[in-house]
Design a protein around this motif. Sequence first.
Motif, PDB file in Angstrom:
ATOM      1  N   LEU A   1      60.614   8.611   9.119  1.00 50.23           N
ATOM      2  CA  LEU A   1      59.532   7.735   8.683  1.00 50.23           C
ATOM      3  C   LEU A   1      59.869   6.277   8.983  1.00 50.23           C
ATOM      4  O   LEU A   1      61.030   5.903   9.016  1.00 50.23           O
ATOM      5  N   GLU A   2      58.834   5.513   9.151  1.00 52.96           N
ATOM      6  CA  GLU A   2      58.988   4.062   9.273  1.00 52.96           C
ATOM      7  C   GLU A   2      58.338   3.427   8.063  1.00 52.96           C
ATOM      8  O   GLU A   2      57.387   3.970   7.493  1.00 52.96           O
ATOM      9  N   LEU A   3      58.844   2.274   7.674  1.00 58.61           N
ATOM     10  CA  LEU A   3      58.240   1.561   6.558  1.00 58.61           C
ATOM     11  C   LEU A   3      56.800   1.236   6.909  1.00 58.61           C
ATOM     12  O   LEU A   3      56.493   0.819   8.017  1.00 58.61           O
ATOM     13  N   GLY A   4      55.918   1.466   5.955  1.00 62.36           N
ATOM     14  CA  GLY A   4      54.505   1.213   6.171  1.00 62.36           C
ATOM     15  C   GLY A   4      53.749   2.397   6.731  1.00 62.36           C
ATOM     16  O   GLY A   4      52.557   2.298   7.006  1.00 62.36           O
ATOM     17  N   GLU A   5      54.420   3.527   6.878  1.00 62.62           N
ATOM     18  CA  GLU A   5      53.779   4.706   7.461  1.00 62.62           C
ATOM     19  C   GLU A   5      53.715   5.857   6.470  1.00 62.62           C
ATOM     20  O   GLU A   5      54.475   5.916   5.513  1.00 62.62           O
ATOM     21  N   THR A   6      52.828   6.781   6.764  1.00 66.88           N
ATOM     22  CA  THR A   6      52.703   8.018   5.999  1.00 66.88           C
ATOM     23  C   THR A   6      53.163   9.159   6.889  1.00 66.88           C
ATOM     24  O   THR A   6      52.879   9.183   8.086  1.00 66.88           O
TER      25      THR A   6
ATOM     26  N   ALA B   1      53.393  12.723   8.736  1.00 67.02           N
ATOM     27  CA  ALA B   1      52.329  13.433   9.443  1.00 67.02           C
ATOM     28  C   ALA B   1      51.617  14.444   8.547  1.00 67.02           C
ATOM     29  O   ALA B   1      50.419  14.670   8.682  1.00 67.02           O
ATOM     30  N   ASP B   2      52.357  15.018   7.601  1.00 69.40           N
ATOM     31  CA  ASP B   2      51.751  16.007   6.711  1.00 69.40           C
ATOM     32  C   ASP B   2      51.071  15.378   5.495  1.00 69.40           C
ATOM     33  O   ASP B   2      50.539  16.079   4.637  1.00 69.40           O
ATOM     34  N   GLY B   3      51.096  14.041   5.415  1.00 71.22           N
ATOM     35  CA  GLY B   3      50.447  13.336   4.312  1.00 71.22           C
ATOM     36  C   GLY B   3      51.202  13.407   2.999  1.00 71.22           C
ATOM     37  O   GLY B   3      50.675  13.054   1.955  1.00 71.22           O
ATOM     38  N   ALA B   4      52.464  13.837   3.052  1.00 73.95           N
ATOM     39  CA  ALA B   4      53.232  14.001   1.823  1.00 73.95           C
ATOM     40  C   ALA B   4      53.762  12.676   1.271  1.00 73.95           C
ATOM     41  O   ALA B   4      53.730  12.452   0.063  1.00 73.95           O
ATOM     42  N   VAL B   5      54.261  11.797   2.149  1.00 72.24           N
ATOM     43  CA  VAL B   5      54.958  10.598   1.687  1.00 72.24           C
ATOM     44  C   VAL B   5      54.510   9.375   2.465  1.00 72.24           C
ATOM     45  O   VAL B   5      54.414   9.404   3.691  1.00 72.24           O
ATOM     46  N   THR B   6      54.260   8.292   1.735  1.00 74.70           N
ATOM     47  CA  THR B   6      54.059   6.971   2.331  1.00 74.70           C
ATOM     48  C   THR B   6      55.218   6.115   1.871  1.00 74.70           C
ATOM     49  O   THR B   6      55.533   6.085   0.672  1.00 74.70           O
ATOM     50  N   VAL B   7      55.867   5.445   2.803  1.00 74.30           N
ATOM     51  CA  VAL B   7      56.993   4.570   2.473  1.00 74.30           C
ATOM     52  C   VAL B   7      56.600   3.142   2.794  1.00 74.30           C
ATOM     53  O   VAL B   7      56.155   2.845   3.904  1.00 74.30           O
ATOM     54  N   GLU B   8      56.747   2.267   1.799  1.00 69.02           N
ATOM     55  CA  GLU B   8      56.396   0.858   1.956  1.00 69.02           C
ATOM     56  C   GLU B   8      57.591   0.006   1.577  1.00 69.02           C
ATOM     57  O   GLU B   8      58.459   0.438   0.818  1.00 69.02           O
ATOM     58  N   GLN B   9      57.611  -1.205   2.083  1.00 71.09           N
ATOM     59  CA  GLN B   9      58.617  -2.157   1.643  1.00 71.09           C
ATOM     60  C   GLN B   9      57.938  -3.218   0.791  1.00 71.09           C
ATOM     61  O   GLN B   9      56.778  -3.560   1.018  1.00 71.09           O
ATOM     62  N   VAL B  10      58.637  -3.659  -0.227  1.00 70.45           N
ATOM     63  CA  VAL B  10      58.150  -4.737  -1.079  1.00 70.45           C
ATOM     64  C   VAL B  10      59.273  -5.753  -1.189  1.00 70.45           C
ATOM     65  O   VAL B  10      60.426  -5.461  -0.881  1.00 70.45           O
TER      66      VAL B  10
ATOM     67  N   THR C   1      54.131   7.956  -3.036  1.00 70.46           N
ATOM     68  CA  THR C   1      54.286   6.617  -2.465  1.00 70.46           C
ATOM     69  C   THR C   1      55.617   6.059  -2.907  1.00 70.46           C
ATOM     70  O   THR C   1      55.910   5.972  -4.111  1.00 70.46           O
ATOM     71  N   VAL C   2      56.444   5.703  -1.934  1.00 73.03           N
ATOM     72  CA  VAL C   2      57.768   5.147  -2.186  1.00 73.03           C
ATOM     73  C   VAL C   2      57.766   3.700  -1.739  1.00 73.03           C
ATOM     74  O   VAL C   2      57.410   3.398  -0.599  1.00 73.03           O
ATOM     75  N   ARG C   3      58.138   2.814  -2.642  1.00 73.87           N
ATOM     76  CA  ARG C   3      58.223   1.387  -2.334  1.00 73.87           C
ATOM     77  C   ARG C   3      59.693   0.985  -2.438  1.00 73.87           C
ATOM     78  O   ARG C   3      60.274   1.071  -3.511  1.00 73.87           O
ATOM     79  N   VAL C   4      60.280   0.572  -1.330  1.00 74.96           N
ATOM     80  CA  VAL C   4      61.682   0.166  -1.281  1.00 74.96           C
ATOM     81  C   VAL C   4      61.747  -1.351  -1.379  1.00 74.96           C
ATOM     82  O   VAL C   4      61.123  -2.062  -0.588  1.00 74.96           O
ATOM     83  N   CYS C   5      62.519  -1.851  -2.355  1.00 74.27           N
ATOM     84  CA  CYS C   5      62.664  -3.294  -2.511  1.00 74.27           C
ATOM     85  C   CYS C   5      63.589  -3.838  -1.429  1.00 74.27           C
ATOM     86  O   CYS C   5      64.691  -3.345  -1.236  1.00 74.27           O
ATOM     87  N   ARG C   6      63.103  -4.874  -0.737  1.00 72.74           N
ATOM     88  CA  ARG C   6      63.886  -5.512   0.320  1.00 72.74           C
ATOM     89  C   ARG C   6      64.204  -6.976  -0.017  1.00 72.74           C
ATOM     90  O   ARG C   6      64.588  -7.745   0.846  1.00 72.74           O
ATOM     91  N   ALA C   7      64.044  -7.375  -1.278  1.00 66.88           N
ATOM     92  CA  ALA C   7      64.355  -8.738  -1.688  1.00 66.88           C
ATOM     93  C   ALA C   7      65.866  -8.955  -1.617  1.00 66.88           C
ATOM     94  O   ALA C   7      66.649  -8.011  -1.508  1.00 66.88           O
TER      95      ALA C   7
ATOM     96  N   PHE D   1      45.998  -9.271   4.919  1.00 68.31           N
ATOM     97  CA  PHE D   1      47.007 -10.215   4.431  1.00 68.31           C
ATOM     98  C   PHE D   1      47.800  -9.626   3.273  1.00 68.31           C
ATOM     99  O   PHE D   1      49.014  -9.748   3.202  1.00 68.31           O
ATOM    100  N   TYR D   2      47.102  -8.978   2.352  1.00 65.34           N
ATOM    101  CA  TYR D   2      47.757  -8.426   1.162  1.00 65.34           C
ATOM    102  C   TYR D   2      48.260  -7.022   1.450  1.00 65.34           C
ATOM    103  O   TYR D   2      47.488  -6.128   1.783  1.00 65.34           O
ATOM    104  N   HIS D   3      49.548  -6.823   1.255  1.00 68.91           N
ATOM    105  CA  HIS D   3      50.173  -5.544   1.582  1.00 68.91           C
ATOM    106  C   HIS D   3      49.778  -4.406   0.639  1.00 68.91           C
ATOM    107  O   HIS D   3      50.008  -3.246   0.936  1.00 68.91           O
ATOM    108  N   ASP D   4      49.175  -4.742  -0.495  1.00 73.20           N
ATOM    109  CA  ASP D   4      48.762  -3.692  -1.422  1.00 73.20           C
ATOM    110  C   ASP D   4      47.554  -2.905  -0.928  1.00 73.20           C
ATOM    111  O   ASP D   4      47.308  -1.796  -1.384  1.00 73.20           O
ATOM    112  N   PHE D   5      46.803  -3.485  -0.003  1.00 72.74           N
ATOM    113  CA  PHE D   5      45.616  -2.798   0.510  1.00 72.74           C
ATOM    114  C   PHE D   5      45.970  -2.022   1.766  1.00 72.74           C
ATOM    115  O   PHE D   5      46.720  -2.484   2.610  1.00 72.74           O
ATOM    116  N   ARG D   6      45.395  -0.837   1.864  1.00 76.31           N
ATOM    117  CA  ARG D   6      45.658  -0.014   3.047  1.00 76.31           C
ATOM    118  C   ARG D   6      44.338   0.482   3.615  1.00 76.31           C
ATOM    119  O   ARG D   6      43.379   0.667   2.880  1.00 76.31           O
TER     120      ARG D   6
END
Length: 154
Positions: free
Chosen positions: A101-106, A108-117, A75-81, A62-67
């Motif tokens: 990349l897709e939002l919520g994914e890392t 393949a090389d483990g360099a970047v995770t992109v999330e939406q907030v 880790t890149v968090r893009v604001c979508r408000a 439920f909580y997006h902070d947990f993975r």
Amino acid sequence: MDDTVESVVRRAAAVHRDQRGALLPVLHSVQAELGCVPPEAIPVLADEFNLSRADVHGVVTFYHDFRGEPAGRTTVRVCRAEACQALGAERLVVYVREAGLELGETSADGAVTVEQVFCLGNCALGPSVEVNGRLYGRVGPVRLGAILEGTVSS
């Protein structure tokens, strides 16, 4: 089961056991130590708090902070408000997708995770992104690329 995961979970549960609503602080502790809340932690948490595995899984998902898997090195968090959307956040999402990349994914090389907030609290300076805990405002695709490459200061 990995003894390390179990010991981390049980140690965190022991620290927070007497708190009201202890599951959330324990989940934060586990993620801080392991980089995620791995699936094998779910049954241990259920046992510690006398909850069903489904209940614990429900809280974790439920909580997006947990993975369930560790985040990338960056880790890149893009604001979508609404405020950031009105100021061009969708261009950042397009940029991220064009980078493969897709939002919520890392990556393949483990360099970047992109999330939406849905709010970084920087509405007057949108669109905003947070990179490894550092907040940036008035970010366009070119600046996002520069930030990710480490070539720009705040």
